[in-house]
Write a protein that holds these residues in place. Structure first.
Motif, PDB file in Angstrom:
ATOM      1  N   GLU A   1     -10.688  26.748  -0.757  1.00  0.00           N
ATOM      2  CA  GLU A   1     -11.666  26.626  -1.852  1.00  0.00           C
ATOM      3  C   GLU A   1     -10.971  26.778  -3.213  1.00  0.00           C
ATOM      4  O   GLU A   1     -11.268  26.049  -4.164  1.00  0.00           O
ATOM      5  CB  GLU A   1     -12.772  27.674  -1.660  1.00  0.00           C
ATOM      6  N   MET A   2     -10.033  27.694  -3.255  1.00  0.00           N
ATOM      7  CA  MET A   2      -9.297  27.908  -4.517  1.00  0.00           C
ATOM      8  C   MET A   2      -8.481  26.663  -4.882  1.00  0.00           C
ATOM      9  O   MET A   2      -8.388  26.297  -6.050  1.00  0.00           O
ATOM     10  CB  MET A   2      -8.341  29.101  -4.382  1.00  0.00           C
ATOM     11  N   VAL A   3      -7.911  26.037  -3.863  1.00  0.00           N
ATOM     12  CA  VAL A   3      -7.105  24.845  -4.143  1.00  0.00           C
ATOM     13  C   VAL A   3      -8.003  23.712  -4.633  1.00  0.00           C
ATOM     14  O   VAL A   3      -7.693  23.033  -5.618  1.00  0.00           O
ATOM     15  CB  VAL A   3      -6.291  24.415  -2.896  1.00  0.00           C
ATOM     16  N   ARG A   4      -9.151  23.541  -3.959  1.00  0.00           N
ATOM     17  CA  ARG A   4     -10.105  22.504  -4.397  1.00  0.00           C
ATOM     18  C   ARG A   4     -10.477  22.699  -5.864  1.00  0.00           C
ATOM     19  O   ARG A   4     -10.483  21.765  -6.657  1.00  0.00           O
ATOM     20  CB  ARG A   4     -11.410  22.615  -3.603  1.00  0.00           C
TER      21      ARG A   4
ATOM     22  N   SER B   1      -2.550  37.095  -2.975  1.00  0.00           N
ATOM     23  CA  SER B   1      -3.883  36.775  -2.473  1.00  0.00           C
ATOM     24  C   SER B   1      -4.260  35.328  -2.808  1.00  0.00           C
ATOM     25  O   SER B   1      -5.303  34.854  -2.402  1.00  0.00           O
ATOM     26  CB  SER B   1      -4.927  37.742  -3.029  1.00  0.00           C
ATOM     27  N   ARG B   2      -3.410  34.643  -3.563  1.00  0.00           N
ATOM     28  CA  ARG B   2      -3.715  33.228  -3.777  1.00  0.00           C
ATOM     29  C   ARG B   2      -2.746  32.347  -2.990  1.00  0.00           C
ATOM     30  O   ARG B   2      -1.612  32.749  -2.731  1.00  0.00           O
ATOM     31  CB  ARG B   2      -3.717  32.871  -5.256  1.00  0.00           C
ATOM     32  N   PRO B   3      -3.212  31.150  -2.598  1.00  0.00           N
ATOM     33  CA  PRO B   3      -2.335  30.281  -1.815  1.00  0.00           C
ATOM     34  C   PRO B   3      -1.070  29.931  -2.605  1.00  0.00           C
ATOM     35  O   PRO B   3      -1.107  29.811  -3.837  1.00  0.00           O
ATOM     36  CB  PRO B   3      -3.185  29.037  -1.550  1.00  0.00           C
ATOM     37  N   LYS B   4       0.010  29.761  -1.848  1.00  0.00           N
ATOM     38  CA  LYS B   4       1.307  29.562  -2.495  1.00  0.00           C
ATOM     39  C   LYS B   4       1.316  28.416  -3.508  1.00  0.00           C
ATOM     40  O   LYS B   4       1.868  28.554  -4.604  1.00  0.00           O
ATOM     41  CB  LYS B   4       2.376  29.311  -1.433  1.00  0.00           C
ATOM     42  N   VAL B   5       0.696  27.291  -3.129  1.00  0.00           N
ATOM     43  CA  VAL B   5       0.779  26.107  -3.998  1.00  0.00           C
ATOM     44  C   VAL B   5       0.092  26.317  -5.347  1.00  0.00           C
ATOM     45  O   VAL B   5       0.259  25.510  -6.263  1.00  0.00           O
ATOM     46  CB  VAL B   5       0.189  24.859  -3.302  1.00  0.00           C
TER      47      VAL B   5
ATOM     48  N   MET C   1       0.844  -1.216   0.000  1.00  0.00           N
ATOM     49  CA  MET C   1       0.000   0.000   0.000  1.00  0.00           C
ATOM     50  C   MET C   1       0.871   1.255   0.000  1.00  0.00           C
ATOM     51  O   MET C   1       1.818   1.359   0.773  1.00  0.00           O
ATOM     52  CB  MET C   1      -0.860   0.045   1.286  1.00  0.00           C
ATOM     53  N   LEU C   2       0.542   2.185  -0.857  1.00  0.00           N
ATOM     54  CA  LEU C   2       1.266   3.467  -0.869  1.00  0.00           C
ATOM     55  C   LEU C   2       0.260   4.614  -0.752  1.00  0.00           C
ATOM     56  O   LEU C   2      -0.666   4.730  -1.563  1.00  0.00           O
ATOM     57  CB  LEU C   2       2.073   3.619  -2.158  1.00  0.00           C
ATOM     58  N   ASP C   3       0.441   5.412   0.269  1.00  0.00           N
ATOM     59  CA  ASP C   3      -0.385   6.604   0.479  1.00  0.00           C
ATOM     60  C   ASP C   3       0.455   7.858   0.267  1.00  0.00           C
ATOM     61  O   ASP C   3       1.636   7.867   0.595  1.00  0.00           O
ATOM     62  CB  ASP C   3      -0.927   6.627   1.911  1.00  0.00           C
ATOM     63  N   ILE C   4      -0.199   8.889  -0.251  1.00  0.00           N
ATOM     64  CA  ILE C   4       0.501  10.161  -0.464  1.00  0.00           C
ATOM     65  C   ILE C   4      -0.157  11.223   0.405  1.00  0.00           C
ATOM     66  O   ILE C   4      -1.391  11.298   0.465  1.00  0.00           O
ATOM     67  CB  ILE C   4       0.353  10.619  -1.940  1.00  0.00           C
ATOM     68  N   ILE C   5       0.670  12.031   1.051  1.00  0.00           N
ATOM     69  CA  ILE C   5       0.142  13.226   1.732  1.00  0.00           C
ATOM     70  C   ILE C   5       0.889  14.436   1.168  1.00  0.00           C
ATOM     71  O   ILE C   5       2.124  14.488   1.217  1.00  0.00           O
ATOM     72  CB  ILE C   5       0.353  13.168   3.261  1.00  0.00           C
ATOM     73  N   ILE C   6       0.132  15.360   0.620  1.00  0.00           N
ATOM     74  CA  ILE C   6       0.750  16.589   0.116  1.00  0.00           C
ATOM     75  C   ILE C   6       0.352  17.737   1.044  1.00  0.00           C
ATOM     76  O   ILE C   6      -0.839  17.942   1.308  1.00  0.00           O
ATOM     77  CB  ILE C   6       0.299  16.881  -1.334  1.00  0.00           C
ATOM     78  N   LEU C   7       1.352  18.446   1.538  1.00  0.00           N
ATOM     79  CA  LEU C   7       1.094  19.539   2.483  1.00  0.00           C
ATOM     80  C   LEU C   7       0.889  20.833   1.699  1.00  0.00           C
ATOM     81  O   LEU C   7       1.823  21.343   1.083  1.00  0.00           O
ATOM     82  CB  LEU C   7       2.266  19.676   3.448  1.00  0.00           C
ATOM     83  N   ALA C   8      -0.337  21.324   1.735  1.00  0.00           N
ATOM     84  CA  ALA C   8      -0.642  22.489   0.900  1.00  0.00           C
ATOM     85  C   ALA C   8      -1.542  23.481   1.625  1.00  0.00           C
ATOM     86  O   ALA C   8      -2.332  24.184   1.013  1.00  0.00           O
ATOM     87  CB  ALA C   8      -1.313  22.026  -0.395  1.00  0.00           C
ATOM     88  N   ALA C   9      -1.422  23.519   2.956  1.00  0.00           N
ATOM     89  CA  ALA C   9      -2.337  24.375   3.713  1.00  0.00           C
ATOM     90  C   ALA C   9      -1.750  25.742   4.032  1.00  0.00           C
ATOM     91  O   ALA C   9      -2.474  26.652   4.426  1.00  0.00           O
ATOM     92  CB  ALA C   9      -2.739  23.681   5.010  1.00  0.00           C
ATOM     93  N   GLY C  10      -0.442  25.897   3.857  1.00  0.00           N
ATOM     94  CA  GLY C  10       0.218  27.144   4.259  1.00  0.00           C
ATOM     95  C   GLY C  10      -0.274  28.349   3.475  1.00  0.00           C
ATOM     96  O   GLY C  10      -0.777  28.225   2.363  1.00  0.00           O
ATOM     97  N   ASP C  11      -0.110  29.541   4.090  1.00  0.00           N
ATOM     98  CA  ASP C  11      -0.577  30.752   3.392  1.00  0.00           C
ATOM     99  C   ASP C  11       0.464  31.214   2.381  1.00  0.00           C
ATOM    100  O   ASP C  11       0.118  31.896   1.430  1.00  0.00           O
ATOM    101  CB  ASP C  11      -0.765  31.937   4.351  1.00  0.00           C
ATOM    102  N   GLY C  12       1.710  30.868   2.618  1.00  0.00           N
ATOM    103  CA  GLY C  12       2.749  31.381   1.733  1.00  0.00           C
ATOM    104  C   GLY C  12       2.911  32.878   1.911  1.00  0.00           C
ATOM    105  O   GLY C  12       2.931  33.616   0.933  1.00  0.00           O
TER     106      GLY C  12
END
Ligand code: UD1
Ligand code: CA
Length: 454
Positions: free
Chosen positions: A56-59, A18-22, A1-12
Motif C-alpha cells: 500500500e505504501m508503494v502504491r 518499517s518501510r519497504p526497501k524501494v 513492443m517494450l515492457d518493463i517489470i520492476i521487482l519491488a516486492a521484497g521486504d528489505g
C-alpha cells in the motif's frame, strides 16, 4: 513492443526499517522514483511494478505515475516475482526486468543494454567490492555461462569481480520458458531470476553480459551502509550539476541537495548548506554557511548571511537576509529589503526597501516600502482562534518592542513610539504611542536590609 517489470516486492530485511526497501530515500526521493525516471526515458509500452511488502505504501508513493501494479503474495525470490507480471505481456514483446533498489541508473545505460541482439542480455559491471552480488561466470572463450549468487558461490567464483546488476532483457515468451524451469534448490531456497542465464545457455541461446562502463550507476542498496554510498554518489552528481550551471561551492562535499536546483551564474554557496525541494537561485545569489533552504525562489543578487532557515520563500529583488533568520512559507521580499538576525517571518510581504533588522516576528502582514520595524516588533496575529492581518504603510517607523495587535493598520509615514501595544489604527504621518508616562518619585528611598541582631 517494450515492457518493463520492476521487482519491488521484497521486504528489505537488511535495512531494518518499517518501510519497504524501494521507498528508502536517496536525495530525498524514494529509490523507486529515481528508477522510474530512468525507465520513462525509454518510453515503454507498459511498466509493471511487482509489489508485496508494504504494497500500500508503494502504491501511494507512486500515485500519478504511469505504472501498473502486480502483487507477489509470497516472497519466493526474484524469478518468482518476475513471473507474476508475465501473464499480461505479449510473448513477442521485449521485457526489461529491473530490481527496484538501483536508483542511480541512467536511461542511456538501459538503451545500451537494449541495443544488444542477444536472446538474453544482462547488464553487468566490475565491482571493487563484489560482496553480496551475483557473479557473472564466463567460460574460457569469454561467453557467459551462468550467474551464481554470492551465497551459492564457491571460493573461486567469489573472486570474480564481474557482477550482475540485476537488469536483464529478453522476450516475454522466453522468460516464461526459462522461469518455468527455475527451481529453488539453493542457499536461500528462492526462485532466482539469475538462474535463467544458466538455463538459457544450456539451451543454446545467445546470452550476453553487457559490461557497463560506469559501475556507480548500477549499485544497489540492501542495507543502510550501501544506501549511504548511493547517497554519496547522488550528492556528487547533484553538486556537479549546479556547478555546471554556474555555482561556486566553497566546500562541495559539505553541501547537501535533496531535490531539484536551478541556478544562475556566479551563485556562491557556503559550507554546510542544505537545499531541499524545488530551489531556484538567480544570478549572483549568495548563500552563507549553514543555511537550510526548502522550496525557495531567490531573485538575482539575494544574499543570505550564515545560518538562515528558509522554507517557501520568494524574493523578487536583491535583498539581504540573516544571519540567523527564519523565514517560513508565504514570505515574499522585494528588492532592497533587509531582514536581520533573529527575525521570523511567515506569510508576509515586504515591499522594496522595508527593514526588520533584529529580533522581530512578522506574521500575516504587508509591510510598505521603506517601512522600518524596530528591534522586538511583534505582530500579534493570532487571537487563539483566528489569524488576523497587520498592514504597515510605506515609510512607517515602528519603535522597538512594539506589539501590533492584529487586525491593525499603521498609516503611511506613521511613527510608533517604542514599547507600545497598538490595538487601533495608527494614523498616517503622526506619532502614536501607548505606554505609561515616565515619572520620578522624589524622596523615594531604597529598602535596606534589617539589622540581623535585632
Ligand atoms: C539481486 C540478484 C543479484 C544481483 C543483485 C544486484 C537475484 C537472485 N539476485 O540480489 O544477482 O547482483 O540483485 O543488486 O536476482 N524482490 C521481489 N520479490 C522477491 C525477492 C526480491 O520483488 O521475492 C525484489 C526486491 O524488492 C528488490 C529486487 O527484487 O527490489 C532484488 O532483490 P534483492 O533481495 O535486493 O536481491 P539481491 O540479494 O540484491
Ligand atoms: Ca539488491
Amino acid at each position: 513492443m517494450l515492457d518493463i517489470i520492476i521487482l519491488a516486492a521484497g521486504d528489505g530485511k537488511r535495512m531494518k526499517s518499517s518501510r519497504p526497501k524501494v521507498l528508502q530515500p536517496v536525495g530525498g526521493r524514494p529509490m523507486l522514483d529515481h528508477l522510474l525516471d530512468a525507465v520513462e526515458g525509454l518510453q515503454p509500452d507498459r511498466s509493471q511494478v511487482v509489489i508485496g511488502a508494504g504494497a500500500e505504501m508503494v502504491r501511494q508513493a507512486l500515485a500519478g505515475r504511469a505504472v501498473e501494479f502486480v502483487t507477489q503474495e509470497q516472497r519466493l525470490g526474484t524469478g518468482h516475482a518476475a513471473m507474476q507480471a508475465l501473464p499480461k505481456i505479449d510473448p513477442q514483446s521485449r521485457v526489461l526486468i529491473l530490481p527496484g533498489d538501483m536508483p542511480l541508473i541512467r536511461t542511456e545505460t538501459l538503451q545500451h543494454l537494449l541495443a544488444s541482439e542477444a536472446d538474453l542480455a544482462v547488464l553487468s559491471f566490475i565491482a571493487d567490492d563484489p560482496d553480496g552480488y551475483g557473479r557473472v561466470v564466463r567460460a574460457a572463450d569469454g561467453a557467459v555461462s551462468a550467474i551464481v549468487e554470492h551465497k551459492d558461490a564457491s571460493r573461486e567464483q567469489r573472486a570474480i569481480h564481474e557482477v550482475n546488476s540485476g537488469v536483464m532483457c529478453a522476450r516475454a515468451g522466453a522468460w516464461s520458458d526459462w522461469l518455468n524451469r527455475v527451481g529453488a534448490d539453493n542457499a536461500q531456497g528462492e526462485y532466482y531470476l539469475t538462474d535463467c542465464i544458466g538455463i538459457a545457455t544450456a539451451a543454446g541461446q545467445r546470452v550476453a553480459a553487457v559490461v557497463a562502463d560506469d559501475p556507480e550507476q548500477l549499485r544497489g542498496a540492501n542495507d543502510r551502509e550501501q544506501l549511504a554510498e548511493l547517497e554519496q554518489v547522488h550528492q556528487a552528481r547533484s553538486r556537479r550539476s549546479i556547478m555546471a550551471q554556474g555555482a561556486t561551492l566553497a566546500d562541495p562535499s559539505s553541501v547537501h541537495i535533496c531535490g531539484s536546483v536551478q541556478c544562475g551564474r556566479d551563485v556562491w554557496i557556503g559550507p554546510g548548506v542544505m537545499l531541499a525541494g524545488n530551489i531556484t537561485l538567480g544570478d549572483d545569489v549568495s548563500i552563507g554557511p549553514g543555511c537550510v533552504l526548502t522550496d525557495c525562489d531567490l531573485a538575482a543578487g539575494t544574499r543570505l548571511e550564515p545560518y538562515c532557515v528558509l522554507d517557501g520563500v520568494r524574493t523578487i529583488g536583491a535583498c539581504t537576509i540573516g544571519p540567523f533568520a527564519r523565514l517560513r512559507p508565504g514570505t515574499e521580499l522585494s528588492s532592497g529589503v533587509k531582514i536581520g538576525n533573529f527575525v521570523e517571518i511567515k506569510n508576509a510581504r515586504f515591499a522594496p526597501g522595508a527593514k526588520a533588522s533584529h529580533l522581530t516576528y512578522v506574521g500575516d502582514a504587508e509591510i510598505g516600502e521603506r517601512a522600518n520595524l524596530g528591534a522586538g516588533t511583534i505582530t500579534c496575529n493570532y487571537d487563539g482562534a483566528n489569524k488576523h492581518r497587520t498592514r504597515i504603510g510605506a515609510d512607517a517607523f515602528v519603535g522597538s518592542n512594539t506589539a501590533l495587535v492584529a487586525p491593525v493598520t499603521i498609516g503611511e509615514g506613521a511613527t510608533i513610539g517604542a514599547g507600545s501595544v497598538v490595538t487601533h489604527a495608527a494614523p498616517k504621518g503622526q506619532l502614536t504611542l501607548s505606554r505609561a508616562r515616565q515619572k520620578t518619585v522624589e524622596g523615594w528611598q531604597r529598602p535596606r536590609k534589617r539589622d540581623s541582631n535585632v
